[in-house]
Design a protein around this motif. Structure first.
Motif, PDB file in Angstrom:
ATOM      1  N   UNK A  13       0.817  -1.219   0.000  1.00  0.00           N
ATOM      2  CA  UNK A  13       0.000   0.000   0.000  1.00  0.00           C
ATOM      3  C   UNK A  13       0.849   1.266   0.000  1.00  0.00           C
ATOM      4  N   UNK A  14       2.083   1.181   0.507  1.00  0.00           N
ATOM      5  CA  UNK A  14       2.881   2.393   0.760  1.00  0.00           C
ATOM      6  C   UNK A  14       4.087   2.458  -0.196  1.00  0.00           C
ATOM      7  N   UNK A  16       6.636   4.263  -0.180  1.00  0.00           N
ATOM      8  CA  UNK A  16       7.940   4.465   0.465  1.00  0.00           C
ATOM      9  C   UNK A  16       8.336   3.309   1.396  1.00  0.00           C
ATOM     10  N   UNK A  17       7.571   2.240   1.357  1.00  0.00           N
ATOM     11  CA  UNK A  17       7.892   1.059   2.174  1.00  0.00           C
ATOM     12  C   UNK A  17       9.102   0.315   1.629  1.00  0.00           C
ATOM     13  N   UNK A 105       1.904 -12.198   4.422  1.00  0.00           N
ATOM     14  CA  UNK A 105       0.716 -12.092   5.281  1.00  0.00           C
ATOM     15  C   UNK A 105       0.274 -13.514   5.602  1.00  0.00           C
ATOM     16  N   UNK A 106       0.307 -13.906   6.839  1.00  0.00           N
ATOM     17  CA  UNK A 106      -0.155 -15.246   7.229  1.00  0.00           C
ATOM     18  C   UNK A 106       0.513 -16.341   6.407  1.00  0.00           C
ATOM     19  N   UNK A 107       1.837 -16.318   6.366  1.00  0.00           N
ATOM     20  CA  UNK A 107       2.635 -17.346   5.673  1.00  0.00           C
ATOM     21  C   UNK A 107       2.286 -17.434   4.186  1.00  0.00           C
ATOM     22  N   UNK A 108       1.774 -16.356   3.604  1.00  0.00           N
ATOM     23  CA  UNK A 108       1.330 -16.410   2.211  1.00  0.00           C
ATOM     24  C   UNK A 108       1.310 -15.000   1.619  1.00  0.00           C
ATOM     25  N   UNK A 109       0.712 -14.865   0.469  1.00  0.00           N
ATOM     26  CA  UNK A 109       0.596 -13.550  -0.176  1.00  0.00           C
ATOM     27  C   UNK A 109      -0.602 -12.786   0.394  1.00  0.00           C
ATOM     28  N   UNK A 110      -0.568 -11.456   0.360  1.00  0.00           N
ATOM     29  CA  UNK A 110      -1.756 -10.678   0.734  1.00  0.00           C
ATOM     30  C   UNK A 110      -2.934 -11.035  -0.189  1.00  0.00           C
ATOM     31  N   UNK A 162       8.424 -20.537  13.626  1.00  0.00           N
ATOM     32  CA  UNK A 162       7.642 -20.504  12.386  1.00  0.00           C
ATOM     33  C   UNK A 162       7.975 -21.639  11.425  1.00  0.00           C
ATOM     34  N   UNK A 194      10.267  -5.570   9.615  1.00  0.00           N
ATOM     35  CA  UNK A 194       9.519  -4.672  10.507  1.00  0.00           C
ATOM     36  C   UNK A 194      10.435  -4.014  11.552  1.00  0.00           C
ATOM     37  N   UNK A 201      17.705  -1.882   6.160  1.00  0.00           N
ATOM     38  CA  UNK A 201      16.787  -1.916   5.012  1.00  0.00           C
ATOM     39  C   UNK A 201      17.504  -1.504   3.735  1.00  0.00           C
TER      40      UNK A 201
ATOM     41  N   UNK B  65       3.161   7.747   6.181  1.00  0.00           N
ATOM     42  CA  UNK B  65       3.819   6.475   5.868  1.00  0.00           C
ATOM     43  C   UNK B  65       2.896   5.367   6.354  1.00  0.00           C
ATOM     44  N   UNK B 114      -8.889 -15.380   2.228  1.00  0.00           N
ATOM     45  CA  UNK B 114      -7.575 -14.878   2.646  1.00  0.00           C
ATOM     46  C   UNK B 114      -7.734 -13.445   3.171  1.00  0.00           C
ATOM     47  N   UNK B 118      -6.556 -11.845   6.623  1.00  0.00           N
ATOM     48  CA  UNK B 118      -5.662 -10.678   6.645  1.00  0.00           C
ATOM     49  C   UNK B 118      -6.250  -9.534   7.470  1.00  0.00           C
ATOM     50  N   UNK B 133       0.971 -18.305  18.966  1.00  0.00           N
ATOM     51  CA  UNK B 133       0.970 -19.773  19.038  1.00  0.00           C
ATOM     52  C   UNK B 133       0.199 -20.239  20.286  1.00  0.00           C
TER      53      UNK B 133
END
Lengths: 231, 231
Positions: A13-14, A16-17, A105-110, A162, A194, A201, B65, B114, B118, B133
């Motif tokens: 979404x961002x 500048x991320x 996201x949750x071990x997967x794609x958004x 994980x 994060x 980064x 941001x 999903x 999310x 967990x």
């Protein structure tokens, strides 16, 4: 590799991320190599993730009992899929390499990117029967997942909470990309995004840029259970 | 179990589908047991899957941001999440058991489901640090995946083209449900749904109904790598 076509499917979404920076540096590096780079910026496009009857224009093959995979397969053959799907299929058809850039996201794609997979990779276009895995209809193309995680590399190890990062790659790399015929390059994972400092980064972005310089020379992974679950 | 509350999160477009029948029979059987059953019919609700700034009402904590997980965590604490998320969190908070009923799309849930994961399972509500967990904030609740696949059971075995079905369950059962503290019951998988005869589908529905009669007595799986990847 001058002349190669690259599609970046980008889900953050961002601008500048870290994900935005990883996408930007890929566009810059690959363009400099002479590649033609296209970006599908899914949030900016407000890309529709839901698989519904709206994906088929005109009449349904069975209006009284809706079967999404049957209807989209038929619509693909009759060229009556909705225009947003057709647009993505065109970009994908032309691409030599597809880069998926996203935060885990949750071990997967958004969901917005899951929706791109659910809707764009329809039967007849991306696979068929026969026409899956090594014979998938997108064979000849390369794919790579470039993702960021909140958790650290040690959390995503065999003994971490994980589990190994390769475990969560199975549905995406094998069940989706390999199924459609892609050769899959080893993933680019920016761990611990994060909590990383600005300096860290920057190093993640630089490391991705560096890898892209020789990406075309890389051998794809051997996409089968031992890569994921072997000792 | 009279008095228990059950939430069924359901993701299929066609009410008369096998998924629709599996959902209907669960509502019927559990209601007959005296449970209070709620259904979130995601397609019928046109549930929003995209994780965006629209999920936060009022001002963002950092408007220059955008960080989705930070903003939704803050919004959860300030009670300024969008009403559709709050509504689902209420249903989930009250539930003793959550059933996810869906067709497998690309070794995973359809994008609309999903998106439910999310957006609804945000930090502060479903997990925290610490609070993941076995200490996840939804601990004390049971969850079960009830899914249909196009591929047959032999295709989803260790030696089949799709690999063992447990491989693709890892991100959903471990990375999502276990992470949030749920105890996970063994999945209900209706294999080969696409090619099954009407008779076979009826047997799948009957088999689910039968299992639901004693579901409350089942022991949860031991949700760790050996269940998924062990010999």
């Amino acid at each position: 590799m001058a002349g190669k076509k690259v599609l970046i499917v980008y889900a953050h979404q961002e601008p500048r991320s870290l994900n935005g920076s990883l996408k930007d540096v890929a566009v810059a590096e690959l363009s400099q190599q002479g590649c033609a780079v296209t970006v599908s910026d899914l949030y900016a496009m407000n890309f529709e993730p839901r698989a519904t009857g709206r994906d088929i224009t005109g009449t349904l093959s069975n209006p009284s009992f809706f079967n999404y995979s049957v209807e989209t397969h038929e619509a693909y053959k009759k060229r009556s899929l909705s225009s947003d799907i057709v647009e993505e299929q065109k970009k994908l058809q032309e691409a030599d390499l597809v880069i998926f850039q996203f935060p885990l996201y949750w071990f997967s794609v958004p969901a917005v990117l899951k929706g791109w997979m659910d809707r764009v990779l329809c039967q007849g276009f991306a696979f068929d029967f026969p026409g899956s895995y090594d014979d998938g209809l997108l064979k000849g193309k390369l794919a790579i997942l470039s993702l960021t995680t909140a958790g650290t590399a040690s959390m995503y190890s065999k003994t971490g909470v994980n589990g190994d990062f390769r475990y969560f790659l199975w549905p995406l790399q094998h069940g989706t990309l390999h199924f459609c015929g892609f050769k899959v390059l080893a993933p680019q994972i920016s761990f611990g995004a994060e909590m990383a400092s600005e300096e860290e980064r920057k190093r993640m972005v630089a490391s991705w840029a560096q890898r892209l310089k020789t990406l075309w020379e890389e051998e794809p992974i051997h996409c089968s259970p031992p890569w994921y679950f072997g000792q």
